[in-house]
Design an enzyme around this catalytic site. Structure first.
Site, PDB file in Angstrom:
ATOM      1  N   GLY A 116       7.350   6.174   3.947  1.00 63.12           N
ATOM      2  CA  GLY A 116       6.299   5.388   4.439  1.00 63.12           C
ATOM      3  C   GLY A 116       6.865   4.256   5.217  1.00 63.12           C
ATOM      4  O   GLY A 116       7.623   4.029   6.192  1.00 63.12           O
ATOM      5  N   ILE A 117       6.261   3.052   4.918  1.00 60.05           N
ATOM      6  CA  ILE A 117       6.211   1.539   5.728  1.00 60.05           C
ATOM      7  C   ILE A 117       7.946   1.474   5.183  1.00 60.05           C
ATOM      8  O   ILE A 117       8.595   0.891   6.488  1.00 60.05           O
ATOM      9  CB  ILE A 117       5.546   0.716   5.219  1.00 60.05           C
ATOM     10  CG1 ILE A 117       3.981   0.977   5.577  1.00 60.05           C
ATOM     11  CG2 ILE A 117       5.826  -0.784   5.499  1.00 60.05           C
ATOM     12  CD1 ILE A 117       2.843   0.058   5.023  1.00 60.05           C
ATOM     13  N   GLY A 118       8.368   1.446   3.804  1.00 59.57           N
ATOM     14  CA  GLY A 118       9.962   1.289   3.869  1.00 59.57           C
ATOM     15  C   GLY A 118      10.776   1.816   4.669  1.00 59.57           C
ATOM     16  O   GLY A 118      11.734   1.471   5.167  1.00 59.57           O
ATOM     17  N   ALA A 145      10.127   3.274   7.684  1.00 63.68           N
ATOM     18  CA  ALA A 145      10.223   2.776   9.049  1.00 63.68           C
ATOM     19  C   ALA A 145      10.877   1.262   9.253  1.00 63.68           C
ATOM     20  O   ALA A 145      11.438   0.956   9.966  1.00 63.68           O
ATOM     21  CB  ALA A 145       8.810   2.440   9.489  1.00 63.68           C
ATOM     22  N   ASP A 193      14.950   2.813  -4.033  1.00 60.17           N
ATOM     23  CA  ASP A 193      13.832   3.882  -4.322  1.00 60.17           C
ATOM     24  C   ASP A 193      13.970   4.548  -5.455  1.00 60.17           C
ATOM     25  O   ASP A 193      15.102   4.646  -5.848  1.00 60.17           O
ATOM     26  CB  ASP A 193      13.527   4.407  -3.072  1.00 60.17           C
ATOM     27  CG  ASP A 193      11.921   4.963  -3.099  1.00 60.17           C
ATOM     28  OD1 ASP A 193      11.171   4.692  -2.032  1.00 60.17           O
ATOM     29  OD2 ASP A 193      11.338   5.760  -4.058  1.00 60.17           O
ATOM     30  N   TYR A 237      -5.579  -3.814  -7.184  1.00 60.18           N
ATOM     31  CA  TYR A 237      -4.709  -3.890  -6.005  1.00 60.18           C
ATOM     32  C   TYR A 237      -4.790  -5.184  -5.569  1.00 60.18           C
ATOM     33  O   TYR A 237      -4.067  -5.747  -4.736  1.00 60.18           O
ATOM     34  CB  TYR A 237      -4.875  -2.361  -5.262  1.00 60.18           C
ATOM     35  CG  TYR A 237      -4.073  -2.203  -4.185  1.00 60.18           C
ATOM     36  CD1 TYR A 237      -4.486  -2.638  -2.562  1.00 60.18           C
ATOM     37  CD2 TYR A 237      -2.681  -1.942  -4.103  1.00 60.18           C
ATOM     38  CE1 TYR A 237      -3.519  -2.645  -1.831  1.00 60.18           C
ATOM     39  CE2 TYR A 237      -2.061  -1.656  -3.101  1.00 60.18           C
ATOM     40  CZ  TYR A 237      -2.618  -2.052  -1.683  1.00 60.18           C
ATOM     41  OH  TYR A 237      -1.667  -1.828  -0.660  1.00 60.18           O
TER      42      TYR A 237
HETATM   43  N1  NAI Z   1      -0.530   2.550   3.292  1.00 57.00           N
HETATM   44  C1  NAI Z   1      -1.296   1.207   3.599  1.00 57.00           C
HETATM   45  O1  NAI Z   1      -2.471   1.544   3.920  1.00 57.00           O
HETATM   46  C2  NAI Z   1      -0.806   0.029   3.137  1.00 57.00           C
HETATM   47  C3  NAI Z   1       0.261  -0.157   2.412  1.00 57.00           C
HETATM   48  N2  NAI Z   1       0.645  -1.372   2.012  1.00 57.00           N
HETATM   49  C4  NAI Z   1       1.780  -1.830   1.226  1.00 57.00           C
HETATM   50  O2  NAI Z   1       2.945  -1.127   1.614  1.00 57.00           O
HETATM   51  C5  NAI Z   1       3.984  -0.813   0.695  1.00 57.00           C
HETATM   52  C6  NAI Z   1       4.465   0.474   1.221  1.00 57.00           C
HETATM   53  O3  NAI Z   1       3.314   1.437   0.899  1.00 57.00           O
HETATM   54  P1  NAI Z   1       3.264   2.756   1.683  1.00 57.00           P
HETATM   55  O4  NAI Z   1       4.496   3.034   2.399  1.00 57.00           O
HETATM   56  O5  NAI Z   1       2.055   3.237   2.184  1.00 57.00           O
HETATM   57  O6  NAI Z   1       3.667   3.709   0.409  1.00 57.00           O
HETATM   58  P2  NAI Z   1       4.264   5.124   0.241  1.00 57.00           P
HETATM   59  O7  NAI Z   1       3.851   5.484  -1.220  1.00 57.00           O
HETATM   60  O8  NAI Z   1       4.424   6.067   1.180  1.00 57.00           O
HETATM   61  O9  NAI Z   1       5.778   4.713  -0.092  1.00 57.00           O
HETATM   62  C7  NAI Z   1       6.199   3.778  -1.157  1.00 57.00           C
HETATM   63  C8  NAI Z   1       7.590   3.986  -1.718  1.00 57.00           C
HETATM   64  O10 NAI Z   1       7.918   2.908  -2.734  1.00 57.00           O
HETATM   65  C9  NAI Z   1       8.453   3.734  -3.697  1.00 57.00           C
HETATM   66  N3  NAI Z   1       8.116   3.047  -5.073  1.00 57.00           N
HETATM   67  C10 NAI Z   1       6.878   2.915  -5.519  1.00 57.00           C
HETATM   68  N4  NAI Z   1       7.105   2.559  -6.701  1.00 57.00           N
HETATM   69  C11 NAI Z   1       8.131   2.003  -6.925  1.00 57.00           C
HETATM   70  C12 NAI Z   1       8.965   1.448  -7.818  1.00 57.00           C
HETATM   71  N5  NAI Z   1       8.566   1.184  -9.071  1.00 57.00           N
HETATM   72  N6  NAI Z   1      10.313   1.157  -7.736  1.00 57.00           N
HETATM   73  C13 NAI Z   1      10.886   1.511  -6.621  1.00 57.00           C
HETATM   74  N7  NAI Z   1      10.291   2.439  -5.714  1.00 57.00           N
HETATM   75  C14 NAI Z   1       9.079   2.499  -5.838  1.00 57.00           C
HETATM   76  C15 NAI Z   1       7.983   5.304  -3.545  1.00 57.00           C
HETATM   77  O11 NAI Z   1       8.761   6.188  -4.361  1.00 57.00           O
HETATM   78  C16 NAI Z   1       7.806   5.291  -2.160  1.00 57.00           C
HETATM   79  O12 NAI Z   1       8.872   5.677  -1.535  1.00 57.00           O
HETATM   80  C17 NAI Z   1       3.418  -0.909  -0.472  1.00 57.00           C
HETATM   81  O13 NAI Z   1       3.611  -2.432  -1.086  1.00 57.00           O
HETATM   82  C18 NAI Z   1       1.808  -1.148  -0.322  1.00 57.00           C
HETATM   83  O14 NAI Z   1       0.834  -1.716  -0.972  1.00 57.00           O
HETATM   84  C19 NAI Z   1      -0.049  -2.380   2.630  1.00 57.00           C
HETATM   85  C20 NAI Z   1      -1.127  -2.365   3.354  1.00 57.00           C
HETATM   86  C21 NAI Z   1      -1.449  -1.003   3.877  1.00 57.00           C
HETATM   87  C1  LIG Z   2      -7.980   1.084  -0.296  1.00 55.35           C
HETATM   88  C2  LIG Z   2      -6.522   0.710  -0.031  1.00 55.35           C
HETATM   89  C3  LIG Z   2      -5.639   1.411   1.014  1.00 55.35           C
HETATM   90  C4  LIG Z   2      -4.324   1.259   1.409  1.00 55.35           C
HETATM   91  C5  LIG Z   2      -3.526   0.113   1.213  1.00 55.35           C
HETATM   92  C6  LIG Z   2      -4.037  -1.174   1.765  1.00 55.35           C
HETATM   93  O1  LIG Z   2      -3.185  -2.195   1.254  1.00 55.35           O
HETATM   94  C7  LIG Z   2      -5.045  -1.114   2.799  1.00 55.35           C
HETATM   95  C8  LIG Z   2      -5.684  -2.223   3.166  1.00 55.35           C
HETATM   96  C9  LIG Z   2      -6.490  -2.207   4.130  1.00 55.35           C
HETATM   97  C10 LIG Z   2      -7.408  -2.760   4.494  1.00 55.35           C
HETATM   98  C11 LIG Z   2      -8.046  -4.017   3.745  1.00 55.35           C
HETATM   99  C12 LIG Z   2      -9.080  -4.773   4.237  1.00 55.35           C
HETATM  100  C13 LIG Z   2      -9.809  -5.677   3.588  1.00 55.35           C
HETATM  101  C14 LIG Z   2     -10.958  -6.210   4.321  1.00 55.35           C
HETATM  102  C15 LIG Z   2     -11.781  -7.508   4.078  1.00 55.35           C
HETATM  103  O2  LIG Z   2     -11.336  -7.857   2.786  1.00 55.35           O
HETATM  104  C16 LIG Z   2     -11.617  -8.529   4.877  1.00 55.35           C
HETATM  105  O3  LIG Z   2     -12.233  -9.585   4.317  1.00 55.35           O
HETATM  106  C17 LIG Z   2     -10.373  -9.004   5.219  1.00 55.35           C
HETATM  107  C18 LIG Z   2     -10.157 -10.471   5.211  1.00 55.35           C
HETATM  108  C19 LIG Z   2      -9.475 -11.312   6.358  1.00 55.35           C
HETATM  109  C20 LIG Z   2      -8.518 -10.489   7.411  1.00 55.35           C
HETATM  110  C21 LIG Z   2      -8.525 -11.240   8.427  1.00 55.35           C
HETATM  111  C22 LIG Z   2      -9.128 -10.468   9.565  1.00 55.35           C
HETATM  112  O4  LIG Z   2      -9.579  -9.129   9.263  1.00 55.35           O
HETATM  113  O5  LIG Z   2      -9.611 -10.980  10.689  1.00 55.35           O
END
Ligand code: NAI
Ligand SMILES: CC/C=C\CC(=O)/C=C/C=C\C=C\C=C\[C@@H](O)[C@@H](O)C/C=C\CCC(=O)O
Length: 260
Positions: A16-18, A20, A36, A151
Site C-alpha cells: 500500500g502507501i508504505g 509507495a 512490516d 479509527y
Molecule cells: N487506504 C486509505 O484509504 C488510507 C490509509 N491511511 C493510512 O495509511 C497507512 C497505510 O495504510 P494502507 O497502505 O492503506 O494499508 P495496507 O493495509 O494496504 O498496508 C498497511 C501495511 O502496514 C502493515 N502493518 C499493519 N499493522 C502493522 C503493525 N502492527 N506493525 C507493522 N506493520 C503493520 C501491514 O502488514 C501492511 O503491509 C495507515 O496508517 C492508514 O491508516 C490514511 C488515509 C487513507
Molecule cells: C473508512 C475509512 C477508509 C479508509 C481509511 C481512511 O483513512 C480514509 C479516510 C478518507 C476520508 C475521510 C474523510 C473525512 C471527511 C469529513 O470528516 C470532513 O469533515 C473532513 C474535514 C476536513 C478536511 C478538509 C477538507 O476536506 O477540505
C-alpha cells in the site's frame, strides 16, 4: 533536504502507501529500511527493490510497531547498517472497529513508539543528525468518519501528537521536523476491506460509501506528497491533505486571541 545518501525507515512498508513511500524515497536517492509484520510481503518487496535500486540500498526487518523490543532492535539495526536515521515514516496502520483496542495500539501507540525510539537516534541533542518524521494520519484525522469513530480518534490523535512534537522539537533544538500526511481514500488493501471492518457501525456502510464516491486516489499520489514533506525544510507542524480534487495544507487556527 536532498535525499542522496540519507537513510529512511518506513513502517508498514510492505504494501500500500508504505510501499509507495519506500519506492519514491529510493527513486530519489535514499536508502530505505522496510519495517512490516508481514514477512512474506516484506521479503518479496525487498528483493524486488534490491534488483531495481541495488543490493546495498534496502533492508527488510520484520517488526510489529506494537512491540517496543522489536522497534528498538529494528532502529538499532538501521543505525548499524546505514550509519544513522534521517527520515522516519510512521505509516503502519489498520482499521477495524471490532478490534478497537488493537486499532489504538497500532495507529496511535505505534506512531508514538516509533517517534520516541527514533528520537534516541535522530535527536541532535543526543548525537543524532536531525531529520524529518512524517506520520501517516488521514483526512479522518481532520474531520470525523461516523462509521469508524475509533479509527477517527486515532488519526485525530496522530495529527495532534505530530503538531505538538513539531513545537517541542523547534523549542528544544532537536533538529527534527514533524509533519502529518492526511490522505482521503486511497486504493489499498485497507480500503478494500473496510466495509467488513466497521463492526458495530456496519449499518453505516452506505454513509461511508458516499464519502468514498467523492474519489479514490492512488498510492503514488500520496507518495509524492510525502516527498514534499520530507524535502521541503520549511515544513514543520503541517498537515498535508491529499484528495482526488485537492492538495492543501490544513489552515489550522492560530492561537485564540485573548478577548480585548
Ligand atoms: N487506504 C486509505 O484509504 C488510507 C490509509 N491511511 C493510512 O495509511 C497507512 C497505510 O495504510 P494502507 O497502505 O492503506 O494499508 P495496507 O493495509 O494496504 O498496508 C498497511 C501495511 O502496514 C502493515 N502493518 C499493519 N499493522 C502493522 C503493525 N502492527 N506493525 C507493522 N506493520 C503493520 C501491514 O502488514 C501492511 O503491509 C495507515 O496508517 C492508514 O491508516 C490514511 C488515509 C487513507
Ligand atoms: C473508512 C475509512 C477508509 C479508509 C481509511 C481512511 O483513512 C480514509 C479516510 C478518507 C476520508 C475521510 C474523510 C473525512 C471527511 C469529513 O470528516 C470532513 O469533515 C473532513 C474535514 C476536513 C478536511 C478538509 C477538507 O476536506 O477540505
Amino acid at each position: 533536504m536532498a535525499l542522496s545518501g540519507k537513510s529512511a525507515v518506513v513502517t508498514g512498508a510492505a504494501m500500500g502507501i508504505g510501499k509507495a513511500m519506500s519506492e519514491i524515497l529510493l527513486q530519489n536517492g535514499a536508502k530505505v529500511v522496510l519495517l512490516d509484520m508481514n514477512e512474506a510481503a516484506g521479503k518479496s518487496l525487498q528483493e524486488a527493490l534490491s534488483k531495481q535500486y541495488g543490493q546495498d540500498r534496502t533492508l527488510f526487518l520484520i517488526c510489529n510497531v506494537e512491540s517496543e523490543e522489536q522497534m528498538k532492535a529494528a532502529f538499532q539495526k538501521t543505525v548499524e547498517t546505514f550509519g544513522g536515521i534521517d527520515i522516519l515514516c510512521n505509516n503502519a496502520g489498520m482499521l477495524n472497529e471490532s478490534e478497537w483496542e488493537k486499532t489504538v495500539s497500532v495507529n496511535l501507540l505505534g506512531v508514538i513508539r516509533g517517534t520516541y525510539v527514533a528520537l534516541q537516534h535522530m535527536n541532535k541533542l543526543t548525537g543524532g543528525r536531525g531529520g524529518v518524521i512524517v506520520n501517516t494520519a488521514s483526512l479522518a484525522g481532520l474531520g470525523p468518519l461516523p462509521s469508524c469513530p475509533v479509527y477517527t480518534a486515532t488519526k485525530h490523535a496522530v495529527v495532534g501528537f505530530t503538531r505538538a512534537m513539531a513545537g517541542a522539537s523547534a523549542a528544544s533544538g532537536y533538529g527534527i521536523r514533524f509533519n502529518a500526511l492526511c490522505p482521503g481514500f486511497v486504493q489499498t488493501d485497507l480500503l478494500s476491506n473496510i466495509l467488513a471492518r466497521l463492526g458495530p457501525f456496519s449499518h453505516l456502510e452506505a454513509l461511508t460509501q458516499t464519502f468514498m464516491d467523492k474519489g479514490v486516489i492512488n498510492t503514488s499520489d500520496v507518495a509524492k506528497c510525502l516527498l514534499e514533506l520530507v524535502t521541503d525544510e520549511t515544513k514543520n507542524g503541517e498537515a498535508l491533505i491529499v484528495k482526488s480534487d485537492l492538495k492543501m495544507y490544513m489552515p489550522f487556527p492560530t492561537e485564540p486571541k485573548t478577548p480585548k
